[in-house]
Design an enzyme around this catalytic site. Structure first.
Site: not given
Ligand code: NAD
Length: 480
Positions: A173, A248, A282, A384
């Site tokens: 997804k 992550e 990130c 963040e």
């Molecule tokens: P997000 O958590 O909003 O979404 C990530 C994914 O999860 C998307 O595909 C989203 O549709 C899905 N999602 C949302 N709600 C969900 C639920 N209830 N159940 C299952 N899946 C769900 O994050 P974002 O805004 O897309 O990305 C930014 C974040 O990602 C930042 O916090 C960043 O630090 C983090 N990030 C971390 C890493 C790492 O390697 N640690 C890498 C990149 C980004």
């Protein structure tokens, strides 16, 4: 208007309820695609397709799985310019970033795990002359991979490649905010002859598709990259079913610059680690700590370089800063700049919407922003922001800056700049961080275990760790 389709059982299909989400282009704020607003039924169909494909795929020799992953990598390379453009339009990032970071690293992910599939080894222990213990590792079955919007294809392939390499079937997804490159990938997989159902991609909202995936009893593991808030939600849902979970999550990384550093390198890399991809990585280091003797000189040079960054149309060559990914995220980042002001921060440069002319006049551009004068404990330095906003703070002593560096709930990555070898090792060991870069940033070796500690992550990705995550383990003890 472009239409993104789901990829289920080897076919590109519309969502069963025919519901769609609008997808605007961040640089123009104009609608340019419709994305499936899939639901539980679409997800179930994908899991069924993956379950049907699993017996044959898991029995496919590793060398053949490896060849197919390589074919996918080659096909992405052959269409690289299309992927780069799609990534840039979809995310708002400059072409230069998509073409030097996202797409090449996605190809490397596929190639690395294609090789790893054939190199995987498990352990054996001779127990004196009494017994031989060995570890059998088998694929889990159907696994779920959920990825975020900031490095869409890069982080999606980082998960699906090891899962497929180990003989699992995947339901992926991608973020609904940036679906385009995953859609292109599904076309590639179909074209190169990946057997139907081995990889399935269901587009849609997290709380609908992602949550259904976390709940589905036949999904044996979830590999998630995204925010800490959503990671916690997935952990809560997946725990009662005892799914394997790798999370992550967010970061608020420190970038610690000692006075004895190589000034030019520290400066050039700090520009990247603060503003690459508009600060939406990130691993970015938005908390910049500079030792007092160097502080004023470093600040002056950093401010001058930041002011000179070219903000503009991501599709124009020479643009260094593109748009933020969505209206919602743009508002969030601006609200944090406002918060920094309220908390008493002094804006050294930036501080508002960046004006871009022409086709991008309505896009979501934010000026690269530097703030000083804030304590380590304030919200601007604790939460963040995930945008082109960094804070600068002088420090005197190692102990003091170590405490500040470790003071957030996150622990993803840190950078340390010093020529003192002993200090580099000592400091790295004491940072509460899953990754420490000494005199560099975002250098990647795919064999190393990647991931955060504290609120930044559970589990490790990359190399053998990723391959092991996607297996179940059996220890066999044979009495001699
Ligand atoms: P997000 O958590 O909003 O979404 C990530 C994914 O999860 C998307 O595909 C989203 O549709 C899905 N999602 C949302 N709600 C969900 C639920 N209830 N159940 C299952 N899946 C769900 O994050 P974002 O805004 O897309 O990305 C930014 C974040 O990602 C930042 O916090 C960043 O630090 C983090 N990030 C971390 C890493 C790492 O390697 N640690 C890498 C990149 C980004």
């Amino acid at each position: 208007m472009q239409k993104v389709l789901n990829y289920i059982g080897g076919e590109l299909v519309t969502p069963h309820a025919n519901q769609w989400l609008d997808k605007p282009e961040p640089a123009t704020a104009e609608l340019y695609a419709h994305v499936p607003d899939s639901d539980e039924t679409d997800l179930k169909r994908a899991v069924e397709a993956a379950s049907r494909a699993f017996p044959a795929w898991s029995a496919t020799p590793a060398a053949d799985r490896s060849r197919l992953l390589r074919r996918i990598a080659d096909a992405v390379r052959a269409r690289a310019s299309e992927f780069v453009r799609a990534e840039s339009i979809d995310t708002g990032k400059p072409l230069s970033v998509a073409s030097t970071v996202d797409i090449p690293r996605s190809i490397s992910n596929l190639e690395f795990f294609a090789d790893a599939a054939t190199q995987f080894a498990s352990e054996a222990h001779a127990t004196d002359s009494v017994a031989l213990n060995y570890t059998l590792r088998s694929p889990l079955g159907v696994v779920g991979c959920i990825s975020p919007w900031n490095l869409p294809l890069y982080l999606f392939t980082w998960k699906i490649a090891p899962a497929l390499a180990m003989g699992n079937c995947v339901v992926g997804k991608p973020s609904e905010v940036t679906p385009m490159t995953a859609f292109l990938l599904s076309q590639v997989c179909r074209d190169v002859g990946l057997p139907p159902g081995v990889l399935n991609i269901v587009h849609g909202l997290g709380p609908k598709v992602g949550a259904a995936m976390s709940l589905h009893p036949d999904v044996r593991a979830i590999s998630f990259t995204g925010s800490t808030r959503v990671g916690a939600e997935i952990a809560r849902i997946a725990a009662p079913a005892f799914k394997k979970v790798s999370l992550e999550m967010g970061g608020k990384n420190p970038n610690v610059i000692f006075a004895d550093c190589d000034f030019d390198e520290a400066l050039a890399t700090t520009m990247r680690s603060s503003f690459a991809n508009q600060g939406q990585i990130c691993l970015c280091g938005p908390r910049i700590f500079v030792q007092a003797p160097l502080y004023e000189r470093f600040k002056e040079a950093l401010v001058a370089r930041t002011r000179a960054l070219k903000v503009g149309d991501p599709l124009e060559q020479g643009t260094e800063q593109g748009a933020l990914v969505s209206r919602q995220h743009f508002d969030k980042v601006l609200s944090y700049i406002e918060l920094a002001r309220k908390e008493g921060g002094k804006l050294l440069t930036g501080g508002g919407r960046a004006k871009v002319e022409g086709r991008c006049r309505n896009g979501w551009f934010v000026e690269p922003t530097l703030v000083e004068g804030l304590g380590a404990e304030c919200r601007t330095n604790q939460e963040e922001i995930f945008g082109p906003v960094a804070t600068l703070t002088p420090f005197e002593r190692e102990e003091e800056v170590l405490a500040w560096a470790n003071s957030t709930s996150y622990g993803l990555a840190a950078s340390v700049w010093t020529r003192d070898l002993s200090r580099a090792h000592r400091f790295a060991a004491r940072l509460h961080s899953g990754i420490v870069w000494v005199n560099c940033w975002m250098l990647r070796d795919l064999r190393t275990p990647f991931g955060g500690v504290k609120d930044s992550g559970v589990g490790r990705e990359g190399g053998q760790e990723a391959l092991r995550f996607f297996t179940e383990t059996k220890n066999v003890c044979v009495k001699l």
